[in-house]
Design a protein around this motif. Structure first.
Motif, PDB file in Angstrom:
ATOM      1  N   PRO A  74       0.838  -1.208   0.000  1.00  0.00           N
ATOM      2  CA  PRO A  74       0.000   0.000   0.000  1.00  0.00           C
ATOM      3  C   PRO A  74       0.869   1.252   0.000  1.00  0.00           C
ATOM      4  CG  PRO A  74       0.078  -0.970   2.190  1.00  0.00           C
ATOM      5  CD  PRO A  74       0.796  -1.932   1.287  1.00  0.00           C
ATOM      6  N   SER A 110      -3.717   9.504   3.801  1.00  0.00           N
ATOM      7  CA  SER A 110      -4.493   8.599   2.947  1.00  0.00           C
ATOM      8  C   SER A 110      -3.608   7.466   2.457  1.00  0.00           C
ATOM      9  CB  SER A 110      -5.091   9.352   1.754  1.00  0.00           C
ATOM     10  OG  SER A 110      -4.062   9.890   0.940  1.00  0.00           O
ATOM     11  N   SER A 111      -4.228   6.332   2.236  1.00  0.00           N
ATOM     12  CA  SER A 111      -3.497   5.153   1.781  1.00  0.00           C
ATOM     13  C   SER A 111      -4.399   4.347   0.867  1.00  0.00           C
ATOM     14  CB  SER A 111      -3.050   4.293   2.976  1.00  0.00           C
ATOM     15  OG  SER A 111      -2.410   3.109   2.525  1.00  0.00           O
ATOM     16  N   SER A 112      -3.771   3.659  -0.127  1.00  0.00           N
ATOM     17  CA  SER A 112      -4.543   2.791  -1.010  1.00  0.00           C
ATOM     18  C   SER A 112      -3.687   1.590  -1.389  1.00  0.00           C
ATOM     19  CB  SER A 112      -4.971   3.547  -2.283  1.00  0.00           C
ATOM     20  OG  SER A 112      -3.831   3.937  -3.037  1.00  0.00           O
ATOM     21  N   THR A 114      -3.808  -2.003  -4.145  1.00  0.00           N
ATOM     22  CA  THR A 114      -4.495  -2.750  -5.195  1.00  0.00           C
ATOM     23  C   THR A 114      -4.728  -4.179  -4.716  1.00  0.00           C
ATOM     24  OG1 THR A 114      -3.442  -1.430  -6.941  1.00  0.00           O
ATOM     25  CG2 THR A 114      -4.357  -3.558  -7.584  1.00  0.00           C
ATOM     26  N   THR A 293      -9.552  -1.952  -5.771  1.00  0.00           N
ATOM     27  CA  THR A 293      -8.605  -1.224  -4.910  1.00  0.00           C
ATOM     28  C   THR A 293      -9.289  -0.854  -3.615  1.00  0.00           C
ATOM     29  OG1 THR A 293      -9.233   0.894  -5.929  1.00  0.00           O
ATOM     30  CG2 THR A 293      -7.331  -0.256  -6.868  1.00  0.00           C
ATOM     31  N   GLY A 295      -8.990   1.722  -0.128  1.00  0.00           N
ATOM     32  CA  GLY A 295      -8.373   2.949   0.332  1.00  0.00           C
ATOM     33  C   GLY A 295      -8.873   3.339   1.707  1.00  0.00           C
ATOM     34  N   SER A 297      -8.526   6.825   4.666  1.00  0.00           N
ATOM     35  CA  SER A 297      -8.018   8.179   4.912  1.00  0.00           C
ATOM     36  C   SER A 297      -8.517   8.670   6.260  1.00  0.00           C
ATOM     37  CB  SER A 297      -8.460   9.142   3.804  1.00  0.00           C
ATOM     38  OG  SER A 297      -9.865   9.262   3.766  1.00  0.00           O
ATOM     39  N   THR A 325     -13.091   0.086  -4.122  1.00  0.00           N
ATOM     40  CA  THR A 325     -13.522   0.527  -5.444  1.00  0.00           C
ATOM     41  C   THR A 325     -13.401  -0.614  -6.439  1.00  0.00           C
ATOM     42  OG1 THR A 325     -12.789   2.782  -4.973  1.00  0.00           O
ATOM     43  CG2 THR A 325     -13.176   2.206  -7.288  1.00  0.00           C
TER      44      THR A 325
END
Length: 448
Positions: A74, A110-112, A114, A293, A295, A297, A325
């Protein structure tokens, strides 16, 4: 054949010579060195510009591989904004007009990551790993090329040195014969033309020695430039005690061909090229598949002029968010299809490259095998001719010494001997070179 090989070396020097100053070892400046073949090859592998450029490419491939692996992790980013605004404030109580500053701020993390993208990340990691392996094979392939070039140039210098030895012996023998003939002429036992003929032969032998010396000097420069040695280094090679043309049986061509096809880096590199291209197809097909994905925040903020304090506002405005998402490609205007088809074409091209590499290598090994056979036959014939010519020249020399030989007949025998000697020496080194090249394709390291 030897002249043709020299042209190949000189062409290589023209392509890389202008860059040679950047590959020179400053620790050798002003020194005198005397290296054997193993030292020359080892130095060339460490300092050759093309090899070092490939090493840098390998490091780049390694970094791209690490980057591909990091795509599984991430990300994390922080943001902060601070705003100060100036404006006019109107008060209804006193019909006054007042101006002032307003300050506000917002902060967040924030972090995301896959979760799924059609296996694109895994395929990309595998592909980059193969690219690292391919870069390593390219280094080995270039090392093999420079090894053959150094060996060829080194043996050329050895041939020159042996030619100088033979020519020196011939010149010394001719000088002794001229001195003897001069004494006989002084007492009137031989005609002047006999003396002049030997003196002319002495001049010819002197010219041959000078020519051989000049050839050695030029071949040393060629080898020195291949090694990228500094110009003011006094360079020479270490001459082995003896150089004997190999007489062992030649390995079968089919065995050598199979060994080369299984072990040579250019074939392995082309095979990796096909696999790398196939991964491009898999990566392109990922464009047809959905991606997922996730995420998260956290954010907060404040503004002055509020009834609560800064700390209270940060606490009251603090909020967290999680999101998943799903993206589904529906219509991509043929972008993905084109990428897939182009990747498939690249696979076919890589397969053609592999086929060409294998065919070229097989032809090269076959040519090396034929060269060994031809060189061995020439050496056997040259050795036989040299043996008898040497004996004939010895007999003619003895006859000239005791005054029973005709000078013209003696010089004829000597010229035949010189030609046989030159053919023998060249055939010996040509046999050695061709066998070393053939064995090299069989995986046998080159050494004298």
């Amino acid at each position: 054949m030897r002249l043709f090989k020299k042209h190949i070396i000189l062409l290589t020097l023209l392509l890389s010579g202008y860059l040679s100053l950047y590959g020179q070892d400053s620790t050798l400046v002003g020194t005198s060195i005397n290296w054997d073949l193993a030292k020359c090859i080892d130095y060339a592998k460490k300092n050759n510009i093309q090899i070092n450029a490939l090493r840098l490419s390998q490091q780049t491939s390694q970094q791209e591989y690490l980057l591909a692996k990091a795509a599984r992790l991430p990300d994390l980013s922080g943001s902060a904004s601070q705003t100060v605004a100036h404006g006019n404030n109107f008060s209804n109580g006193d019909n006054g007009r007042h101006s002032g500053f307003n300050a506000s701020g917002s902060y967040g993390l924030s972090s995301s990551v896959t979760l799924y993208n059609g296996n694109f990340i895994n395929n990309n990691i595998q592909q980059k790993n193969l690219s690292v392996q391919s870069a390593n094979l390219s280094i080995i392939q270039q090392e093999n090329d420079i090894t053959l070039q150094i060996t060829q140039a080194y043996l050329s210098v050895l041939l020159d040195k042996e030619t100088i030895v033979y020519n020196t012996d011939l010149l010394n023998t001719t000088k002794a014969q001229v001195d003897l003939q001069q004494k006989r002429y002084n007492v009137g036992s031989v005609a002047r033309k006999d003396l002049i003929q030997l003196q002319a032969q002495q001049a010819t032998d002197q010219y041959s020695l000078v020519s051989a010396t000049n050839t050695e000097r030029g071949d040393l420069i060629t080898l020195k430039q291949l090694l990228l040695l500094p110009t003011d280094v006094k360079f020479d090679i270490a001459k082995p005690d003896t150089i004997i043309a190999p007489t062992d049986s030649i390995s079968a061509f089919r065995d050598a061909e199979q060994t080369a096809l299984q072990t040579r880096p250019e074939v392995k590199n082309s095979e990796l090229g096909v696999k790398i291209a196939q991964y491009d197809v898999d990566k392109a097909r990922a464009g047809y598949k959905p991606s997922i994905t996730a995420g998260a925040s956290v954010n907060s903020g404040y503004a002055n002029g509020q009834n609560s304090s800064f700390g209270s506002q940060i606490n009251n405005n603090f909020y967290q968010q999680l999101a998943v998402t799903l993206a589904i490609p529906i219509f991509t205007k043929r972008v993905v299809k084109t990428q897939v088809e182009e990747a498939k074409i690249a696979v076919k091209q890589a397969q053609l490259d592999l086929k060409d590499t294998r065919v070229t290598l097989s032809q090269t090994v076959e040519r090396a095998y034929i060269n060994v056979q031809n060189a061995r036959s020439q050496y056997d014939a040259a050795a036989e001719e040299y043996k008898y010519s040497k004996e004939s020249y010895r007999i003619a020399s003895e006859q000239l010494k005791v005054g029973v030989a005709n000078t013209v007949d003696f010089l004829l025998q000597k010229n035949l001997f010189v030609q046989a000697q030159q053919s023998f020496v060249q055939a010996k080194y040509n046999t050695l070179l061709t066998l070393k090249i053939y064995d090299f394709y069989r995986g046998v390291p080159i050494k004298l």
